[in-house]
Enzyme design. Sequence first.
Site, PDB file in Angstrom:
ATOM      1  N   CYS A   1      -6.954   1.514  14.308  1.00 24.30           N
ATOM      2  CA  CYS A   1      -7.997   1.817  15.292  1.00 24.30           C
ATOM      3  C   CYS A   1      -9.030   2.784  14.722  1.00 24.30           C
ATOM      4  O   CYS A   1      -8.705   3.915  14.365  1.00 24.30           O
ATOM      5  CB  CYS A   1      -7.307   2.377  16.539  1.00 24.30           C
TER       6      CYS A   1
ATOM      7  N   CYS B   1      -9.714   6.121  16.515  1.00 24.09           N
ATOM      8  CA  CYS B   1      -8.565   7.027  16.379  1.00 24.09           C
ATOM      9  C   CYS B   1      -8.692   7.886  15.121  1.00 24.09           C
ATOM     10  O   CYS B   1      -8.190   9.005  15.069  1.00 24.09           O
ATOM     11  CB  CYS B   1      -7.248   6.242  16.303  1.00 24.09           C
TER      12      CYS B   1
END
Length: 151
Positions: free
Chosen positions: A72, A75
């Site tokens: 991600c 993230c």
Amino acid sequence: MQVVACRNCGSRNRVDESRLATSEAKCGRCGEALQADKHDSKPTVITDQTFERDVLQARGQPVLVDCWAPWCGPCRIIGPIMDQLAAESQGQYRIAKLNVDENPQTASRFQIASIPTMLIFKDGKLIDRIIGAQPKQTIAERLRVASRFAA
Ligand SMILES: [Zn+2]
């Protein structure tokens, strides 16, 4: 160099970080092995197995759980912010990380639909949820509010 308080006698020792990391550092007064307080300086890694103990049974300070995954992109923006917030916590809150791919049980229990999602718990209750990559200031403010929250 870093100053570490001895857990046995309380005297403050100036120690070299590398000796601390390899557990070679001893208290100058009583000889007790000195330990860096890892809980305050780095996010705690949480799993489905440790979630209950490390998050739900924690009392006092709020615990922020950063739900993330390695693939991600956003993230990866949040990761260093979590490290900074953990380093600056001064005992006011705790920062934890949960890899949602490896820990699907906790992720589905709290209905994590998109990541990053940050869950803030206090005294075993989920009291706040931050979705998406947010500026550090925003997250710090939500933690301040959470630390004043009375369950
Ligand atoms: Zn000592």
